[in-house]
Design a protein around this motif. Structure first.
Motif, PDB file in Angstrom:
ATOM      1  N   GLY A  65       0.825  -1.207   0.000  1.00 21.60           N
ATOM      2  CA  GLY A  65       0.000   0.000   0.000  1.00 21.60           C
ATOM      3  C   GLY A  65       0.858   1.256   0.000  1.00 21.60           C
ATOM      4  N   ASN A  66       1.916   1.242   0.806  1.00 21.03           N
ATOM      5  CA  ASN A  66       2.843   2.378   0.822  1.00 21.03           C
ATOM      6  C   ASN A  66       3.537   2.544  -0.521  1.00 21.03           C
ATOM      7  N   ARG A  67       3.858   1.420  -1.153  1.00 23.31           N
ATOM      8  CA  ARG A  67       4.525   1.476  -2.461  1.00 23.31           C
ATOM      9  C   ARG A  67       3.609   2.122  -3.487  1.00 23.31           C
ATOM     10  N   ALA A  68       2.325   1.724  -3.493  1.00 24.53           N
ATOM     11  CA  ALA A  68       1.370   2.325  -4.427  1.00 24.53           C
ATOM     12  C   ALA A  68       1.214   3.815  -4.152  1.00 24.53           C
ATOM     13  N   SER A  69       1.178   4.183  -2.868  1.00 24.79           N
ATOM     14  CA  SER A  69       1.052   5.591  -2.499  1.00 24.79           C
ATOM     15  C   SER A  69       2.250   6.397  -2.977  1.00 24.79           C
ATOM     16  N   GLU A  70       3.445   5.827  -2.859  1.00 28.92           N
ATOM     17  CA  GLU A  70       4.658   6.517  -3.309  1.00 28.92           C
ATOM     18  C   GLU A  70       4.640   6.740  -4.813  1.00 28.92           C
ATOM     19  N   VAL A  71       4.177   5.731  -5.563  1.00 28.86           N
ATOM     20  CA  VAL A  71       4.095   5.876  -7.016  1.00 28.86           C
ATOM     21  C   VAL A  71       3.147   7.016  -7.375  1.00 28.86           C
ATOM     22  N   ILE A  72       1.990   7.043  -6.724  1.00 31.22           N
ATOM     23  CA  ILE A  72       1.001   8.083  -7.014  1.00 31.22           C
ATOM     24  C   ILE A  72       1.545   9.456  -6.647  1.00 31.22           C
ATOM     25  N   GLU A  73       2.233   9.558  -5.516  1.00 34.27           N
ATOM     26  CA  GLU A  73       2.807  10.833  -5.101  1.00 34.27           C
ATOM     27  C   GLU A  73       3.853  11.315  -6.093  1.00 34.27           C
ATOM     28  N   ARG A  74       4.666  10.398  -6.632  1.00 36.76           N
ATOM     29  CA  ARG A  74       5.672  10.795  -7.633  1.00 36.76           C
ATOM     30  C   ARG A  74       4.989  11.328  -8.888  1.00 36.76           C
ATOM     31  N   ILE A  75       3.909  10.684  -9.283  1.00 37.52           N
ATOM     32  CA  ILE A  75       3.184  11.124 -10.476  1.00 37.52           C
ATOM     33  C   ILE A  75       2.552  12.488 -10.230  1.00 37.52           C
ATOM     34  N   ARG A  76       1.944  12.651  -9.072  1.00 36.41           N
ATOM     35  CA  ARG A  76       1.316  13.932  -8.737  1.00 36.41           C
ATOM     36  C   ARG A  76       2.349  15.055  -8.713  1.00 36.41           C
ATOM     37  N   ALA A  77       3.512  14.775  -8.160  1.00 36.69           N
ATOM     38  CA  ALA A  77       4.567  15.800  -8.094  1.00 36.69           C
ATOM     39  C   ALA A  77       5.003  16.242  -9.478  1.00 36.69           C
ATOM     40  N   LEU A  78       5.001  15.307 -10.421  1.00 35.44           N
ATOM     41  CA  LEU A  78       5.465  15.632 -11.767  1.00 35.44           C
ATOM     42  C   LEU A  78       4.434  16.412 -12.577  1.00 35.44           C
ATOM     43  N   ILE A  79       3.151  16.166 -12.329  1.00 35.79           N
ATOM     44  CA  ILE A  79       2.138  16.782 -13.189  1.00 35.79           C
ATOM     45  C   ILE A  79       1.449  17.976 -12.547  1.00 35.79           C
ATOM     46  N   LYS A  80       1.649  18.194 -11.233  1.00 33.04           N
ATOM     47  CA  LYS A  80       0.956  19.328 -10.618  1.00 33.04           C
ATOM     48  C   LYS A  80       1.581  20.638 -11.087  1.00 33.04           C
ATOM     49  N   LYS A  81       0.753  21.658 -11.127  1.00 31.42           N
ATOM     50  CA  LYS A  81       1.202  22.977 -11.577  1.00 31.42           C
ATOM     51  C   LYS A  81       1.561  23.800 -10.355  1.00 31.42           C
ATOM     52  N   ALA A  82       2.844  24.049 -10.187  1.00 34.81           N
ATOM     53  CA  ALA A  82       3.317  24.793  -9.012  1.00 34.81           C
ATOM     54  C   ALA A  82       4.482  25.678  -9.423  1.00 34.81           C
ATOM     55  N   PRO A  83       4.651  26.821  -8.759  1.00 28.69           N
ATOM     56  CA  PRO A  83       5.789  27.700  -9.096  1.00 28.69           C
ATOM     57  C   PRO A  83       7.107  27.029  -8.760  1.00 28.69           C
ATOM     58  N   PRO A  84       8.172  27.403  -9.486  1.00 29.80           N
ATOM     59  CA  PRO A  84       9.489  26.810  -9.205  1.00 29.80           C
ATOM     60  C   PRO A  84       9.933  27.107  -7.779  1.00 29.80           C
ATOM     61  N   ARG A  85      10.679  26.182  -7.201  1.00 29.88           N
ATOM     62  CA  ARG A  85      11.200  26.367  -5.863  1.00 29.88           C
ATOM     63  C   ARG A  85      12.597  25.779  -5.784  1.00 29.88           C
ATOM     64  N   LYS A  86      13.371  26.268  -4.858  1.00 34.56           N
ATOM     65  CA  LYS A  86      14.732  25.775  -4.673  1.00 34.56           C
ATOM     66  C   LYS A  86      14.807  24.966  -3.393  1.00 34.56           C
ATOM     67  N   ASP A  87      15.141  23.700  -3.545  1.00 38.30           N
ATOM     68  CA  ASP A  87      15.285  22.803  -2.408  1.00 38.30           C
ATOM     69  C   ASP A  87      16.589  22.035  -2.557  1.00 38.30           C
ATOM     70  N   ALA A  88      16.993  21.391  -1.485  1.00 35.10           N
ATOM     71  CA  ALA A  88      18.124  20.465  -1.550  1.00 35.10           C
ATOM     72  C   ALA A  88      17.621  19.148  -2.137  1.00 35.10           C
ATOM     73  N   VAL A  89      18.134  18.779  -3.291  1.00 33.38           N
ATOM     74  CA  VAL A  89      17.640  17.606  -4.019  1.00 33.38           C
ATOM     75  C   VAL A  89      18.741  16.551  -4.096  1.00 33.38           C
ATOM     76  N   SER A  90      18.389  15.318  -3.720  1.00 36.22           N
ATOM     77  CA  SER A  90      19.298  14.184  -3.919  1.00 36.22           C
ATOM     78  C   SER A  90      19.146  13.724  -5.359  1.00 36.22           C
ATOM     79  N   ILE A  91      20.149  13.983  -6.171  1.00 33.13           N
ATOM     80  CA  ILE A  91      20.038  13.686  -7.598  1.00 33.13           C
ATOM     81  C   ILE A  91      19.892  12.193  -7.846  1.00 33.13           C
ATOM     82  N   ASN A  92      20.558  11.373  -7.029  1.00 30.16           N
ATOM     83  CA  ASN A  92      20.446   9.916  -7.198  1.00 30.16           C
ATOM     84  C   ASN A  92      19.023   9.444  -6.926  1.00 30.16           C
TER      85      ASN A  92
END
Length: 321
Positions: A228-255
């Motif tokens: 269930g957590n795995r399915a939730s993570e997949v959905i969250e990744r998809i939502r993050a990619l398609i949601k419309k939000a202003p650019p922001r600067k965060d510390a990102v783990s590239i790997n």
């Protein structure tokens, strides 16, 4: 002209610093009109904090008949009050002018209109503690500052529109790319759901045994939670990619960002007979940037690589990251 005070505040502050210094004013303010009212969005001085407490920035005050802002709107020309304390009409009209006299010790005031395409949208205000009217040369100088303000605000507005258009285009590209991965996304979501259902059926079967095997049931329930957590993570990744939000600067783990996309596109690669392999350096420090924008670039690269290698029959197509 529509303006955003928070965005434009550095412009207002810089101009107020220069205008008050060159015009030998002790107080300066930018006022924007809203309907039949006005609000102060930036000011320089006075030193008395009681004035700022009584008249905080951003509060809308009504424009009353006969006050300087009403005269400004009517004439469209600069309005000067030689001695505010001696003019009882102004003091009766509006408490803001009472505060200027009693708390800020202001006497002489100059109100210069801010215009854009013949539209009056605000005023640049200069004040002095002493009774000393502004000379014509100084009024012209304040007019120049007002014109510079209008140009700067228009440039800021156009820059904001350009950024918003870029953001909309990037969002459209992400949605289009995700549309190409419909089958992959369906597979990535269905897989953990199917696994969770399998664990649930196993748990029900184990519970019906005589005696029930509670140890195995506990493991099956843990499997349901994991999937269930795995399915939730997949959905969250998809939502993050398609949601419309202003650019922001965060510390990102590239790997981590790359591995998320590799997992998301795994089924697409398999369906096209492409093998994806990763060779990621360990211990990389986080990079500063917008995670969604970085993943958009990487997603485009991965999808383009898969599509360019699909259909190759003589050798095993391989993508290495």
């Amino acid at each position: 002209m529509r303006t955003r005070p928070t965005t434009c505040k550095p412009i207002f502050d810089t101009i107020l610093i220069n205008a008050t210094r060159l015009c030998r004013a002790t107080f300066g303010a930018f006022v924007l009109f809203e309907g039949k009212g006005f609000r102060t969005v930036a000011r320089r001085g006075p030193p008395n904090p009681a004035y700022a407490e009584r008249l905080p920035l951003g509060v809308v005050h009504p424009i009353r008949l006969g006050d300087p802002y009403a005269q400004l709107v009517k004439s469209g020309s600069p309005v000067q009050i030689a001695d505010l304390a001696a003019d009882q009409i102004y003091l009766r009209r509006h408490p803001i002018f009472v505060a200027l006299v009693e708390l800020a010790d202001i006497r002489t005031c100059l109100f210069v209109p801010l215009r854009k395409d013949n539209e009056l949208f605000g005023a640049l205000v200069m004040c002095r503690e002493q009774v000393q009217p502004f000379r014509d040369r100084q009024i012209d100088l304040v007019r120049d500052f007002a014109a510079q303000t209008t140009i700067a605000l228009e440039s800021t507005r156009r820059e904001r529109q350009y950024r918003e258009a870029q953001m909309a285009l990037a969002h459209a590209n992400r949605v289009a790319t995700m549309g190409q991965l419909t089958a992959t996304i369906t597979h990535e979501v269905n897989q953990p759901i199917t696994a969770a259902v399998t664990y649930a059926l196993a748990a029900r079967r184990l519970l019906s045994a005589k005696p029930p095997d509670f140890g195995e049931v506990s493991e099956a329930l843990a499997g349901i939670i994991k999937q269930g957590n795995r399915a939730s993570e997949v959905i969250e990744r998809i939502r993050a990619l398609i949601k419309k939000a202003p650019p922001r600067k965060d510390a990102v783990s590239i790997n981590d960002a790359i591995l998320e996309l590799v997992a998301l596109t795994r089924a697409e690669a398999t369906n096209n007979g492409v093998l994806v392999r990763t060779q990621l350096a360990e211990g990389l420090p986080p990079v500063e940037g917008d995670r969604v924008q970085l993943q958009q670039v990487m997603l485009n690269l991965i999808v383009n690589a898969i599509q360019s290698m699909s259909g190759v029959e003589d050798w095993q197509p391989r993508i290495t990251y």
